[in-house]
Design an enzyme around this catalytic site. Structure first.
Site, PDB file in Angstrom:
ATOM      1  CD  GLU A 132      -2.609   1.292   2.597  1.00  0.00           C
ATOM      2  OE1 GLU A 132      -3.691   1.900   2.580  1.00  0.00           O
ATOM      3  OE2 GLU A 132      -2.158   0.735   3.622  1.00  0.00           O
ATOM      4  CD  GLU A 229      -7.591   1.625   6.408  1.00  0.00           C
ATOM      5  OE1 GLU A 229      -6.959   0.629   6.798  1.00  0.00           O
ATOM      6  OE2 GLU A 229      -7.132   2.469   5.624  1.00  0.00           O
TER       7      GLU A 229
END
Length: 248
Positions: A132, A229
């Site tokens: 990420e 998220e």
């Protein structure tokens, strides 16, 4: 589209152990959370079974950053132990931040070397690895600076086993042009996460045109989980209407 609840961020009005049943009651069929390591894996697996949930993703432990020399291998092995116990199909390998006094080139070389080791270690386990890129406002000094860099590392290592965790919030803050990036990164994207800048709240509360972005995700052929998220503006349940409104 299949959305999973990130239990670090959602249902925080409840104790962690109670969030599994709350997520299932809200209609989620999967969950993710970064740090299971304060809990017994057998106890977590039991909560998943009782709630009828899939474990989608966990992170490598805090401090076990791929761009650092110390602690990575031990941390990765611990992550694999938990992933296998929980049935998680994805481990997010934390890139981490560049250590003070270490050049960017050296940190990035160490990151690739550690990831190559981790890919070899986990290949054949049924657990895939994701990388990420995080924005530099929230995560200054992140070793993975762009979505394209994360994809290039994945391709260089093994694009069938190592892929991109494409966090649309992070990408919008630093880079924008999300629809183009969704299309370009489609061959490498194993997982998405969503939140709306600038506040990192529910989709529909900020600046991203979610209907168009979700349409691009569908058109790309992506059929796996999308992690929620984000920080709810109020009670988690009160803010879930965006799923039907924007992605239905």
């Amino acid at each position: 589209m299949r959305f999973d609840a990130n239990l670090k961020w959602l249902f925080t009005e409840l104790p962690f152990e109670a969030r599994f049943d709350a997520a299932a009651a809200a209609g989620f069929e999967g969950v993710e959370y970064p740090d299971p390591y304060d809990h017994d894996p057998a106890a977590l697996a039991r909560r998943l079974r009782e709630a009828g949930l899939d474990q989608v993703l966990i992170n490598t432990p805090p401090g076990a950053d791929a761009c650092r020399a110390a602690g990575f291998r031990e941390g990765f092995d611990r992550a694999m132990e938990y992933a296998l116990a929980l049935g998680a199909g994805l481990v997010h390998v934390r890139a981490g931040t560049r250590p003070e006094g270490v050049s960017r080139e050296r940190a990035e070389a160490r990151l690739v070397a550690n990831l190559a080791w981790a890919a070899g270690r986990s290949r054949g386990s049924g657990v895939r690895l994701v990388l990420e890129a995080q924005n530099h406002r929230d995560s200054p000094g992140c070793c993975l600076r762009t979505q394209a860099q994360a994809a290039a590392v994945a391709e260089a290592l093994d694009a069938d086993h190592v892929g991109v965790l494409f966090d649309l919030y992070h990408a919008q803050v630093d880079e924008g042009d999300l629809i183009t990036k969704v299309r370009e990164l489609a061959p490498y994207t194993f997982h998405y996460q969503v939140a709306d800048p600038p506040g990192r709240h529910e989709p529909g509360t900020g600046e991203i045109g979610w209907r168009a972005v979700f349409a691009a995700v569908r058109e790309s052929g992506y059929r796996d989980w999308i992690g929620c998220e984000y920080q709810p503006r109020g009670r988690t349940l009160d803010g879930l209407g965006w799923i039907e409104e924007l992605a239905g």
